[in-house]
Design a protein around this motif. Structure first.
Motif, PDB file in Angstrom:
ATOM      1  N   ARG A 119       0.857  -1.191   0.000  1.00 50.28           N
ATOM      2  CA  ARG A 119       0.000   0.000   0.000  1.00 50.28           C
ATOM      3  C   ARG A 119       0.884   1.228   0.000  1.00 50.28           C
ATOM      4  NH1 ARG A 119      -2.591   3.535   4.037  1.00 50.28           N
ATOM      5  NH2 ARG A 119      -2.221   2.089   5.757  1.00 50.28           N
ATOM      6  N   LEU A 152       1.424  11.199  -4.780  1.00 46.34           N
ATOM      7  CA  LEU A 152       1.162   9.788  -5.037  1.00 46.34           C
ATOM      8  C   LEU A 152       1.598   9.414  -6.459  1.00 46.34           C
ATOM      9  CD1 LEU A 152      -0.121   7.308  -3.638  1.00 46.34           C
ATOM     10  CD2 LEU A 152      -2.310   8.018  -4.589  1.00 46.34           C
ATOM     11  N   LEU A 156       4.452   6.652  -7.574  1.00 47.99           N
ATOM     12  CA  LEU A 156       4.041   5.462  -8.316  1.00 47.99           C
ATOM     13  C   LEU A 156       4.867   5.231  -9.575  1.00 47.99           C
ATOM     14  CD1 LEU A 156       0.138   5.574  -8.052  1.00 47.99           C
ATOM     15  CD2 LEU A 156       1.710   4.014  -6.888  1.00 47.99           C
ATOM     16  N   LEU A 169      -3.852   1.922  -2.830  1.00 48.41           N
ATOM     17  CA  LEU A 169      -3.535   3.337  -2.669  1.00 48.41           C
ATOM     18  C   LEU A 169      -4.364   3.970  -1.561  1.00 48.41           C
ATOM     19  CD1 LEU A 169      -3.450   4.486  -6.421  1.00 48.41           C
ATOM     20  CD2 LEU A 169      -1.642   3.390  -5.083  1.00 48.41           C
ATOM     21  N   ILE A 186      -8.290  10.268  -6.869  1.00 48.13           N
ATOM     22  CA  ILE A 186      -7.585   8.997  -7.086  1.00 48.13           C
ATOM     23  C   ILE A 186      -8.455   8.034  -7.883  1.00 48.13           C
ATOM     24  CG2 ILE A 186      -6.635   6.954  -5.932  1.00 48.13           C
ATOM     25  CD1 ILE A 186      -5.846   8.796  -3.619  1.00 48.13           C
ATOM     26  N   TYR A 192      -6.585   1.102  -9.124  1.00 45.67           N
ATOM     27  CA  TYR A 192      -6.105   0.226  -8.057  1.00 45.67           C
ATOM     28  C   TYR A 192      -7.115   0.199  -6.905  1.00 45.67           C
ATOM     29  CZ  TYR A 192      -1.530   0.619 -10.349  1.00 45.67           C
ATOM     30  OH  TYR A 192      -0.500   0.587 -11.254  1.00 45.67           O
TER      31      TYR A 192
END
Length: 360
Positions: A119, A152, A156, A169, A186, A192
């Motif tokens: 995560r 983020l 990634l 995530l 997101i 995801y």
């Protein structure tokens, strides 16, 4: 994606996570808390592993756990490698604390070999401090949720380069509004599984409200695959709140009693709050999805009783007892709890027998 025995994402049920609050190196107390969290309804349990002693303890804790164990890693990538080697099926990395690409690639390689999930968890603390003063000043005018999602995305990149897809995530804030906005971004950008939570949410009073506001809004929109309610205090209460939230949204079937109680007002002639608390405590552990209504007067009482398996409508020194909307008898105040519990046990047995018959 699979995390041990738990499926996260897709059409799988939303799972509830708990987190221990004991020093992980204390094997006995941590293993006991893991088992208690699982019994309370946690599908996965996360453990903090800040030291080598903590990751070493995982080898003794994991075999005793009835649910998959997640390792919460901060500051040193070696803890991630050690946790994976010890058998953790999922780890949490914070981009603010482990940012060296070479170190992250080593963790990705270890997770790939072990089949472990990762995560990537960003929170507001991941973005409020920037080494570059000019960039920090430029960022100050941008929404916090936007900054978290950008952070983020940056983190990634290395996972995409390594073709690692076993990802979950998260992007958390203590503020429910910001948390909702971040997860909406997101969900629009990636496919995801998402871990929902509100970080640093405060005491059980404030934390439960903030968590319910953010997680309830997102889950009702179809956003979120696993949740953790977190606040200062007993971790068993966190898990109970998470389970109750999912049940309230009809995302998880209840396995125990649901208690309904009126808020009371000037019409009440009995201490309904005390009655509700005593009945709730007496029914703890009853494994049947029945509804109990504790009502303080005749205004809403009969209507709620019609929809409950067992109900009371309290008056002055006595209460009317109902089963399946039908009046059974009048009960003196001193015997109300005993009478409700007795009828609830009968209703529970009937519900379980009916369920078993339908199964056959």
């Amino acid at each position: 994606m699979r995390v041990g025995t738990v499926i996260i994402g897709g059409s799988a049920a939303v799972s509830v996570q708990g987190m221990t609050k004991t020093p992980t190196a204390d094997v006995e107390s941590t293993a006991a808390q893991v088992q208690a969290l699982a019994a309370a309804g946690a599908d996965l349990v996360r453990l903090a592993v800040p030291s080598r002693q903590d990751t070493a303890a995982l080898r003794r804790i994991i075999p005793r756990s009835p649910v998959p164990i997640v390792a919460d890693v901060h500051f040193h990538y070696d803890r991630a490698l050690e946790a994976i080697d010890a058998g953790a099926v999922k780890i949490r990395l914070n981009p603010a604390n482990i940012s060296d690409d070479r170190q992250v690639r080593r963790v990705i390689a270890a997770a790939t070999d072990a089949g472990a999930a990762i995560r990537v968890g960003v929170n507001e603390g991941s973005v409020v401090e920037r080494a570059d003063t000019a960039r920090r000043q430029a960022d100050s005018s941008r929404p916090l949720d936007e900054l978290m999602v950008d952070k983020l995305a940056e983190y990634l990149e290395v996972f995409h380069q390594e073709r690692f897809e076993n990802l979950v995530l998260s992007a958390k804030s203590h503020d429910a509004f910001t948390t909702i906005a971040a997860y909406r971004r997101i969900a629009q950008r990636w496919n995801y599984p998402l871990h929902l939570g509100v970080t640093h949410s405060g005491t059980p009073r404030s934390g439960a409200i903030r968590s319910a506001a953010a997680l309830g809004a997102l889950l009702s929109e179809g956003i979120g695959d696993t949740i953790r309610v977190s606040y200062a205090g007993d971790p068993l209460r966190e898990v109970a709140a998470g389970v109750d939230l999912l049940c309230s949204l009809r995302l998880r079937a209840r396995t125990g009693p649901e208690l309904i109680a009126c808020p009371t007002c000037g019409r009440a002639r009995m201490d309904v709050v005390r009655l509700a608390e005593e009945i709730d405590a007496a029914l703890a552990g009853l494994a049947a999805p029945i509804t109990i209504a504790v009502m303080g007067c005749a205004v809403n009482g009969p209507g709620e009783a019609a929809n409950a398996d067992v109900a009371i409508c309290a008056g002055d020194g006595k209460a009317v007892l109902y089963r399946n909307g039908k009046v059974l008898r009048s009960v003196e105040a001193s015997r109300i709890v005993q009478a409700v519990v007795a009828e609830a046990r009968i209703a529970a047995q009937e519900r379980l027998s009916s369920t078993f018959a339908n199964f056959l």
